[in-house]
Design a protein around this motif. Structure first.
Motif, PDB file in Angstrom:
ATOM      1  N   VAL A  75      -2.086  -8.600  -5.425  1.00  8.15           N
ATOM      2  CA  VAL A  75      -0.690  -8.506  -4.998  1.00  8.15           C
ATOM      3  C   VAL A  75      -0.358  -9.649  -4.049  1.00  8.15           C
ATOM      4  CG1 VAL A  75       1.053  -7.056  -3.879  1.00  8.15           C
ATOM      5  CG2 VAL A  75      -0.817  -5.994  -5.173  1.00  8.15           C
ATOM      6  N   SER A  76       0.821 -10.245  -4.252  1.00  9.13           N
ATOM      7  CA  SER A  76       1.341 -11.236  -3.324  1.00  9.13           C
ATOM      8  C   SER A  76       2.726 -10.777  -2.885  1.00  9.13           C
ATOM      9  CB  SER A  76       1.429 -12.610  -3.985  1.00  9.13           C
ATOM     10  OG  SER A  76       2.044 -13.547  -3.113  1.00  9.13           O
ATOM     11  N   ALA A  77       2.880 -10.524  -1.581  1.00 10.91           N
ATOM     12  CA  ALA A  77       4.159 -10.086  -1.034  1.00 10.91           C
ATOM     13  C   ALA A  77       4.769 -11.230  -0.228  1.00 10.91           C
ATOM     14  CB  ALA A  77       3.968  -8.858  -0.148  1.00 10.91           C
ATOM     15  N   ARG A  78       5.963 -11.659  -0.617  1.00 13.19           N
ATOM     16  CA  ARG A  78       6.671 -12.744   0.061  1.00 13.19           C
ATOM     17  C   ARG A  78       5.865 -14.040   0.065  1.00 13.19           C
ATOM     18  NH1 ARG A  78       8.933  -8.966   5.042  1.00 13.19           N
ATOM     19  NH2 ARG A  78      10.539  -7.928   3.819  1.00 13.19           N
ATOM     20  N   GLY A  79       4.979 -14.187  -0.926  1.00 11.40           N
ATOM     21  CA  GLY A  79       4.241 -15.415  -1.076  1.00 11.40           C
ATOM     22  C   GLY A  79       3.160 -15.661  -0.044  1.00 11.40           C
ATOM     23  N   GLN A  80       2.972 -14.742   0.898  1.00 11.37           N
ATOM     24  CA  GLN A  80       2.005 -14.944   1.972  1.00 11.37           C
ATOM     25  C   GLN A  80       1.018 -13.787   2.100  1.00 11.37           C
ATOM     26  OE1 GLN A  80       4.459 -15.546   5.397  1.00 11.37           O
ATOM     27  NE2 GLN A  80       5.035 -17.638   4.819  1.00 11.37           N
ATOM     28  N   ASN A  81       1.537 -12.594   2.079  1.00  6.45           N
ATOM     29  CA  ASN A  81       0.709 -11.399   2.267  1.00  6.45           C
ATOM     30  C   ASN A  81      -0.019 -11.082   0.962  1.00  6.45           C
ATOM     31  OD1 ASN A  81      -0.387  -9.020   3.229  1.00  6.45           O
ATOM     32  ND2 ASN A  81       1.501  -7.838   2.989  1.00  6.45           N
ATOM     33  N   ARG A  82      -1.259 -11.555   0.833  1.00  8.73           N
ATOM     34  CA  ARG A  82      -2.020 -11.375  -0.403  1.00  8.73           C
ATOM     35  C   ARG A  82      -3.138 -10.361  -0.179  1.00  8.73           C
ATOM     36  NH1 ARG A  82      -1.018 -15.756  -3.949  1.00  8.73           N
ATOM     37  NH2 ARG A  82       0.237 -17.397  -2.975  1.00  8.73           N
ATOM     38  N   PHE A  83      -3.288  -9.459  -1.130  1.00  6.57           N
ATOM     39  CA  PHE A  83      -4.323  -8.439  -0.981  1.00  6.57           C
ATOM     40  C   PHE A  83      -4.631  -7.819  -2.346  1.00  6.57           C
ATOM     41  CE2 PHE A  83      -0.185  -6.524  -0.220  1.00  6.57           C
ATOM     42  CZ  PHE A  83      -0.203  -5.379  -0.998  1.00  6.57           C
ATOM     43  N   ILE A  84      -5.662  -6.988  -2.376  1.00  8.52           N
ATOM     44  CA  ILE A  84      -6.087  -6.284  -3.594  1.00  8.52           C
ATOM     45  C   ILE A  84      -5.727  -4.805  -3.463  1.00  8.52           C
ATOM     46  CG2 ILE A  84      -8.040  -5.611  -5.054  1.00  8.52           C
ATOM     47  CD1 ILE A  84      -7.368  -8.562  -5.205  1.00  8.52           C
ATOM     48  N   GLY A  85      -5.165  -4.243  -4.524  1.00  7.80           N
ATOM     49  CA  GLY A  85      -4.869  -2.815  -4.576  1.00  7.80           C
ATOM     50  C   GLY A  85      -5.543  -2.177  -5.777  1.00  7.80           C
ATOM     51  N   ILE A  86      -5.523  -0.856  -5.808  1.00  9.64           N
ATOM     52  CA  ILE A  86      -6.056  -0.079  -6.935  1.00  9.64           C
ATOM     53  C   ILE A  86      -4.951   0.841  -7.438  1.00  9.64           C
ATOM     54  CG2 ILE A  86      -7.761   1.611  -7.708  1.00  9.64           C
ATOM     55  CD1 ILE A  86      -8.982  -1.075  -7.075  1.00  9.64           C
ATOM     56  N   THR A  87      -4.668   0.779  -8.734  1.00 12.73           N
ATOM     57  CA  THR A  87      -3.574   1.589  -9.269  1.00 12.73           C
ATOM     58  C   THR A  87      -3.916   3.070  -9.258  1.00 12.73           C
ATOM     59  OG1 THR A  87      -4.360   1.377 -11.555  1.00 12.73           O
ATOM     60  CG2 THR A  87      -2.794  -0.280 -10.764  1.00 12.73           C
ATOM     61  N   ASP A  88      -2.867   3.870  -9.150  1.00 15.02           N
ATOM     62  CA  ASP A  88      -2.974   5.323  -9.302  1.00 15.02           C
ATOM     63  C   ASP A  88      -2.529   5.728 -10.702  1.00 15.02           C
ATOM     64  OD1 ASP A  88      -3.202   8.082  -8.711  1.00 15.02           O
ATOM     65  OD2 ASP A  88      -1.069   8.165  -8.212  1.00 15.02           O
ATOM     66  N   ASP A  89      -1.407   5.176 -11.130  1.00 15.56           N
ATOM     67  CA  ASP A  89      -0.987   5.339 -12.524  1.00 15.56           C
ATOM     68  C   ASP A  89      -0.314   4.056 -12.992  1.00 15.56           C
ATOM     69  OD1 ASP A  89       1.873   5.488 -11.980  1.00 15.56           O
ATOM     70  OD2 ASP A  89       1.511   7.508 -11.266  1.00 15.56           O
ATOM     71  N   VAL A  90      -0.249   3.908 -14.310  1.00 19.21           N
ATOM     72  CA  VAL A  90       0.220   2.663 -14.926  1.00 19.21           C
ATOM     73  C   VAL A  90       1.109   3.002 -16.113  1.00 19.21           C
ATOM     74  CG1 VAL A  90      -0.499   0.521 -16.061  1.00 19.21           C
ATOM     75  CG2 VAL A  90      -1.917   1.484 -14.254  1.00 19.21           C
ATOM     76  N   GLY A  91       2.141   2.208 -16.324  1.00 15.97           N
ATOM     77  CA  GLY A  91       2.998   2.391 -17.487  1.00 15.97           C
ATOM     78  C   GLY A  91       3.672   1.093 -17.855  1.00 15.97           C
ATOM     79  N   GLY A  92       4.400   1.094 -18.955  1.00 11.25           N
ATOM     80  CA  GLY A  92       5.066  -0.107 -19.406  1.00 11.25           C
ATOM     81  C   GLY A  92       6.279  -0.491 -18.586  1.00 11.25           C
ATOM     82  N   GLY A  93       6.718   0.395 -17.681  1.00 13.53           N
ATOM     83  CA  GLY A  93       7.882   0.108 -16.855  1.00 13.53           C
ATOM     84  C   GLY A  93       7.579  -0.032 -15.388  1.00 13.53           C
ATOM     85  N   GLY A  94       6.341   0.269 -14.992  1.00 16.79           N
ATOM     86  CA  GLY A  94       5.990   0.173 -13.580  1.00 16.79           C
ATOM     87  C   GLY A  94       4.635   0.790 -13.295  1.00 16.79           C
ATOM     88  N   ILE A  95       4.242   0.739 -12.026  1.00 19.53           N
ATOM     89  CA  ILE A  95       2.945   1.267 -11.602  1.00 19.53           C
ATOM     90  C   ILE A  95       3.090   1.900 -10.223  1.00 19.53           C
ATOM     91  CG2 ILE A  95       1.661  -0.532 -12.838  1.00 19.53           C
ATOM     92  CD1 ILE A  95       1.152  -1.801 -10.044  1.00 19.53           C
ATOM     93  N   SER A  96       2.079   2.628  -9.826  1.00 18.00           N
ATOM     94  CA  SER A  96       1.906   2.961  -8.410  1.00 18.00           C
ATOM     95  C   SER A  96       0.479   2.561  -8.045  1.00 18.00           C
ATOM     96  CB  SER A  96       2.149   4.446  -8.140  1.00 18.00           C
ATOM     97  OG  SER A  96       1.151   5.248  -8.731  1.00 18.00           O
ATOM     98  N   PHE A  97       0.288   2.163  -6.769  1.00 15.27           N
ATOM     99  CA  PHE A  97      -1.038   1.710  -6.368  1.00 15.27           C
ATOM    100  C   PHE A  97      -1.314   2.049  -4.911  1.00 15.27           C
ATOM    101  CE2 PHE A  97       1.631  -1.929  -5.217  1.00 15.27           C
ATOM    102  CZ  PHE A  97       1.103  -2.355  -4.010  1.00 15.27           C
ATOM    103  N   TYR A  98      -2.601   2.025  -4.573  1.00 15.22           N
ATOM    104  CA  TYR A  98      -3.062   2.260  -3.208  1.00 15.22           C
ATOM    105  C   TYR A  98      -3.542   0.944  -2.602  1.00 15.22           C
ATOM    106  CZ  TYR A  98      -3.347   7.127  -4.812  1.00 15.22           C
ATOM    107  OH  TYR A  98      -3.081   8.364  -5.331  1.00 15.22           O
ATOM    108  N   CYS A  99      -3.408   0.841  -1.289  1.00 11.25           N
ATOM    109  CA  CYS A  99      -3.948  -0.315  -0.581  1.00 11.25           C
ATOM    110  C   CYS A  99      -4.222   0.088   0.864  1.00 11.25           C
ATOM    111  CB  CYS A  99      -2.985  -1.502  -0.632  1.00 11.25           C
ATOM    112  SG  CYS A  99      -1.402  -1.195   0.177  1.00 11.25           S
ATOM    113  N   GLU A 100      -4.736  -0.843   1.646  1.00 14.09           N
ATOM    114  CA  GLU A 100      -5.005  -0.575   3.051  1.00 14.09           C
ATOM    115  C   GLU A 100      -3.695  -0.293   3.787  1.00 14.09           C
ATOM    116  OE1 GLU A 100      -6.921  -4.090   4.347  1.00 14.09           O
ATOM    117  OE2 GLU A 100      -8.814  -3.672   3.314  1.00 14.09           O
ATOM    118  N   ALA A 101      -3.777   0.586   4.780  1.00 12.92           N
ATOM    119  CA  ALA A 101      -2.582   0.994   5.517  1.00 12.92           C
ATOM    120  C   ALA A 101      -1.934  -0.165   6.272  1.00 12.92           C
ATOM    121  CB  ALA A 101      -2.939   2.114   6.493  1.00 12.92           C
ATOM    122  N   SER A 102      -2.705  -1.191   6.586  1.00 14.83           N
ATOM    123  CA  SER A 102      -2.185  -2.314   7.378  1.00 14.83           C
ATOM    124  C   SER A 102      -1.293  -3.252   6.572  1.00 14.83           C
ATOM    125  CB  SER A 102      -3.352  -3.115   7.971  1.00 14.83           C
ATOM    126  OG  SER A 102      -4.179  -3.635   6.936  1.00 14.83           O
TER     127      SER A 102
END
Length: 216
Positions: A117-144
């Motif tokens: 994931v890249s947020a605003r071109g600076q905040n880069r991190f790795i997440g793990i999806t909870d569910d996935v579909g052709g229109g969107g996803i949900s994912f988990y990441c560190e609270a920070s």
């Protein structure tokens, strides 16, 4: 909705070749009996090429009902029959094994896939999806990690397939909701805002294979 005579079938053939596995072929049901459908040799409409099928070939198939609902099922080649044209015999689907998907809506399945994931071109991190579909996803990441409703993300999703091939799907998405969880992690729900059709199809195929695994 089970396939009947004269219904059109849209077929993907299981293959270790990624390009071939994503190709969609069209056929027509010419006959049926108690256990089988007899279909015409499938054709790849963009190229006009016929697709030869072999005994045991695994097929992912959908049909479209008059109200625009796609009905998916899995089958395999069980034989052939020579008629005016040569027909391919495939295993008939059971009603309970079929999956319905509305056009312009997409199947969502639980899946733990790695996401860069890249947020605003600076905040880069790795997440793990909870569910996935052709229109969107949900994912988990560190609270920070900074995630806010309305934020645009650029994401690269690792998409594994049943045949062992692993692909990447790139998309831009908008955070619909972000919340803190009791376990100290953050969860974000994201809808796709920009995604190429080939990358969307990778995700849809992965979801379909995942749902079949869950049914088993």
């Amino acid at each position: 909705m089970l396939p009947r005579i004269n219904d059109f079938l849209f077929i993907q053939v299981a293959s270790s070749d990624e390009e071939e596995a994503q190709s969609v072929y069209k056929s027509r049901v010419a006959d049926e009996d108690a256990d089988s459908l007899y279909m015409e040799i499938p054709i790849h409409e963009p190229s006009g090429k016929l697709r030869k099928l072999y005994l045991g070939d695994e097929l992912s198939i959908f049909i479209i009902s008059p109200d625009g609902v796609k009905h998916y099922f899995n089958s395999y080649v069980t034989g052939y029959r020579d008629d005016v044209l040569r027909l391919v015999r495939i295993r008939k689907a059971e009603e309970s094994s079929m999956t319905r998907i509305q056009r312009r809506s997409y199947l969502r399945v639980p899946a733990e896939l790695e996401l860069a994931v890249s947020a605003r071109g600076q905040n880069r991190f790795i997440g793990i999806t909870d569910d996935v579909g052709g229109g969107g996803i949900s994912f988990y990441c560190e609270a920070s990690r900074l995630l806010e409703t309305g934020m645009e993300l650029e994401c690269w999703l690792l998409v594994p397939f049943k045949n062992g091939v692993v692909e990447h799907a790139f998309f831009k998405g908008e955070v619909i909701r972000a919340k803190m969880l009791e376990n100290g992690r953050k969860q974000a729900m994201v809808k796709f805002t920009t995604i190429s059709e080939p990358d969307r199809q990778k995700i849809i195929r992965c979801c379909f294979e995942r749902q079949l695994e869950l049914r088993k």
